[in-house]
Design an enzyme around this catalytic site. Structure first.
Site, PDB file in Angstrom:
ATOM      1  N   ARG A  61       0.810  -1.223   0.000  1.00 19.53           N
ATOM      2  CA  ARG A  61       0.000   0.000   0.000  1.00 19.53           C
ATOM      3  C   ARG A  61       0.841   1.270   0.000  1.00 19.53           C
ATOM      4  O   ARG A  61       0.594   2.195  -0.785  1.00 19.53           O
ATOM      5  CB  ARG A  61      -0.932   0.033   1.234  1.00 19.53           C
ATOM      6  CG  ARG A  61      -2.175  -0.784   1.091  1.00 19.53           C
ATOM      7  CD  ARG A  61      -2.516  -1.451   2.400  1.00 19.53           C
ATOM      8  NE  ARG A  61      -1.540  -2.470   2.672  1.00 19.53           N
ATOM      9  CZ  ARG A  61      -1.645  -3.737   2.228  1.00 19.53           C
ATOM     10  NH1 ARG A  61      -2.704  -4.107   1.579  1.00 19.53           N
ATOM     11  NH2 ARG A  61      -0.693  -4.622   2.459  1.00 19.53           N
ATOM     12  N   THR A  62       1.812   1.338   0.884  1.00 18.60           N
ATOM     13  CA  THR A  62       2.525   2.601   1.068  1.00 18.60           C
ATOM     14  C   THR A  62       3.285   2.969  -0.201  1.00 18.60           C
ATOM     15  O   THR A  62       3.178   4.089  -0.716  1.00 18.60           O
ATOM     16  CB  THR A  62       3.481   2.497   2.273  1.00 18.60           C
ATOM     17  OG1 THR A  62       2.733   2.012   3.390  1.00 18.60           O
ATOM     18  CG2 THR A  62       4.094   3.836   2.607  1.00 18.60           C
ATOM     19  N   LYS A  91      26.237  -2.900   0.075  1.00 12.72           N
ATOM     20  CA  LYS A  91      27.713  -2.931   0.065  1.00 12.72           C
ATOM     21  C   LYS A  91      28.297  -2.262   1.301  1.00 12.72           C
ATOM     22  O   LYS A  91      29.483  -1.972   1.352  1.00 12.72           O
ATOM     23  CB  LYS A  91      28.229  -2.215  -1.198  1.00 12.72           C
ATOM     24  CG  LYS A  91      27.826  -2.922  -2.480  1.00 12.72           C
ATOM     25  CD  LYS A  91      28.407  -2.239  -3.707  1.00 12.72           C
ATOM     26  CE  LYS A  91      27.558  -1.087  -4.161  1.00 12.72           C
ATOM     27  NZ  LYS A  91      28.058  -0.454  -5.394  1.00 12.72           N
ATOM     28  N   ARG A 112      10.957   3.361   3.637  1.00 18.50           N
ATOM     29  CA  ARG A 112      10.546   2.400   4.684  1.00 18.50           C
ATOM     30  C   ARG A 112      11.805   1.760   5.223  1.00 18.50           C
ATOM     31  O   ARG A 112      12.703   1.372   4.451  1.00 18.50           O
ATOM     32  CB  ARG A 112       9.595   1.348   4.144  1.00 18.50           C
ATOM     33  CG  ARG A 112       9.360   0.259   5.192  1.00 18.50           C
ATOM     34  CD  ARG A 112       8.128  -0.534   4.957  1.00 18.50           C
ATOM     35  NE  ARG A 112       6.921   0.251   5.142  1.00 18.50           N
ATOM     36  CZ  ARG A 112       5.696  -0.229   4.982  1.00 18.50           C
ATOM     37  NH1 ARG A 112       5.533  -1.488   4.640  1.00 18.50           N
ATOM     38  NH2 ARG A 112       4.639   0.526   5.168  1.00 18.50           N
ATOM     39  N   HIS A 140       4.365   5.389  11.673  1.00 21.73           N
ATOM     40  CA  HIS A 140       3.908   5.326  10.278  1.00 21.73           C
ATOM     41  C   HIS A 140       2.935   6.498  10.110  1.00 21.73           C
ATOM     42  O   HIS A 140       1.717   6.312  10.040  1.00 21.73           O
ATOM     43  CB  HIS A 140       3.232   3.984  10.023  1.00 21.73           C
ATOM     44  CG  HIS A 140       3.053   3.630   8.579  1.00 21.73           C
ATOM     45  ND1 HIS A 140       3.254   4.540   7.549  1.00 21.73           N
ATOM     46  CD2 HIS A 140       2.683   2.461   7.981  1.00 21.73           C
ATOM     47  CE1 HIS A 140       3.020   3.932   6.390  1.00 21.73           C
ATOM     48  NE2 HIS A 140       2.682   2.677   6.623  1.00 21.73           N
TER      49      HIS A 140
END
Ligand code: CP
Length: 310
Positions: A61-62, A91, A112, A140
Site C-alpha cells: 500500500r505505502t 555494500k 521504509r 507510520h
C-alpha cells in the site's frame, strides 16, 4: 512541515488542510467533479517534482499509493522496492550516506526502514523532505493521516473513544494514530485488547495518560460490552518480523460471530496486510472499512505530497 517522520511533525492545522485536500482529490478521482472544472478552478496541482521511493522493507500500500499519488499530481517517480538488496546499503553504505546522496537527485523521498529511528537518521542527512513510510516499531505517520481521514469520513462525527485489537506493542500504525487522535481530536478513552505480551509498552500508556486519555487494557473484546458499544474497532496483525517473539493472530481474531454483537454503527478498520486475525468472511459486512481505508491512501498521500513539496 519539513520532514514527516513522526505524526508529531504535523500541526493540527496542517492535518486539517491535508484532510480537506484529500477530500477534493477523492472527488476528482471518483469523477464527482469534472476535470475541466477542476482545471478551470485550479483545484489540482500540477507538480513538476520527482519523488524517490526507497524501501528497505516490504510494502504494498505505502509504496504503490505514494507512487500513484505523485503520478496523478503530474510529477515523476524513481526508486526501488528493495533498497536493502538493490542500493549500495548492500555494500555497507550507511542509511545516512544513502539518503545524503539520493536526496541530491529528487525533490522528496519516501522511505521504509527496518529499524526504529532510521527514518530520523535519513531525514537528518537529506537535502529534501523525507516521509517516513514506516520505521520498524517506530511510526507510520502517513498511515495515521489515512486512518483519521477514514474515521472522519465513515462516521457522522469523531468518536470520543476507540478500541485497538491485536499487536498493540509493536504496531507503528497504532502508535501514530493514537498520537494523532490525542493531538487533533477530543478523544478521551482508548481501549487496547491484546493477548499477554502484545499490550502497549508502559511508557506509551504513560504518554497517553499524560494527554488526559483514559487507557484500558483487556485480553478479550467480548469483555465489558466493548463490542456492543465501541464506535471503532481497529485490528492489527501480529508484527512478528519486528522481534523474536512470535504470536498467532488467530488467538484474537475478529471472527464472524462477533459481528452479530458489534455496535451496528461501528466501523472495522485494519491498516493491512492482514493475516488470520481478520477472516475474509468479515469483508462483506458494511461496517468493514479496511479496503476503503487502503484506497483513501491515494487521496491522502496526494494531499500530503502537495503540502510537503509546496
Ligand atoms: N498499511 C501499510 O503500511 O501497508 P504496506 O505495508 O503494504 O505498505
Amino acid at each position: 512541515m519539513e520532514h514527516l517522520i513522526s505524526i508529531d511533525d504535523v500541526t493540527p492545522e496542517e492535518v486539517d488542510e491535508i484532510i480537506e485536500r484529500a477530500t477534493v482529490y477523492k472527488m476528482i478521482r471518483q469523477d464527482a467533479i469534472s476535470w475541466s472544472f477542476v482545471q478551470r478552478a485550479s483545484m489540482i496541482s500540477h507538480m513538476n517534482k520527482l519523488l524517490i521511493s526507497v524501501f528497505y522493507a516490504p510494502s504494498t500500500r505505502t509504496r504503490f499509493s505514494f507512487e500513484a499519488a505523485m503520478s496523478y499530481l503530474g510529477g515523476h517517480v524513481i526508486g526501488t522496492e528493495n533498497a536493502a538488496e538493490f542500493s549500495s546499503v548492500k555494500k555497507g553504505e550507511s542509511i545516512a550516506d544513502n539518503f545524503r546522496v539520493i536526496s541530491g537527485f529528487g525533490d522528496v523521498i519516501v522511505g521504509r526502514f527496518r529499524n526504529e529511528g532510521d527514518a530520523r537518521i535519513a531525514a537528518d542527512a537529506s537535502l529534501v523532505p523525507v516521509i517516513n513510510g514506516g520505521d520498524g516499531m517506530g511510526e507510520h505517520p502517513s498511515q495515521a493521516l489515512i486512518d483519521y481521514y477514514t474515521i472522519r469520513t465513515a462516521l457522522p462525527e469523531m468518536p470520543s473513544w476507540i478500541t485497538f485489537v491485536g499487536d498493540n506493542r509493536r504496531s507503528r500504525t497504532v502508535k501514530s494514530l493514537c498520537r494523532l487522535l490525542t493531538s487533533c481530536t477530543r478523544i478521551n478513552e482508548i481501549v487496547f485488547v491484546s493477548p499477554p505480551g502484545l499490550e502497549p509498552d508502559p511508557e506509551f500508556i504513560e504518554e497517553l495518560e499524560f494527554e488526559q486519555v483514559s487507557v484500558s487494557i483487556c485480553t478479550d473484546i467480548r469483555e465489558e460490552m466493548l463490542l456492543e458499544t465501541t464506535p471503532v474497532v481497529y485490528v492489527t496483525r501480529s508484527q512478528n518480523e519486528c522481534s523474536d517473539n512470535q504470536f498467532d493472530g488467530s488467538q484474537y481474531a475478529f471472527t464472524p460471530d462477533l459481528l452479530k454483537r458489534l455496535n451496528p454503527n461501528a466501523i472495522i478498520m485494519h491498516p493491512l496486510p492482514r493475516n488470520s486475525e481478520l477472516p475474509v468472511e468479515i469483508d462483506a459486512d458494511p461496517r468493514a472499512k479496511y479496503f476503503e481505508q487502503a484506497r483513501n491512501g491515494l487521496f491522502v498521500r496526494m494531499a500530503l505530497l502537495e503540502k510537503i513539496c509546496s
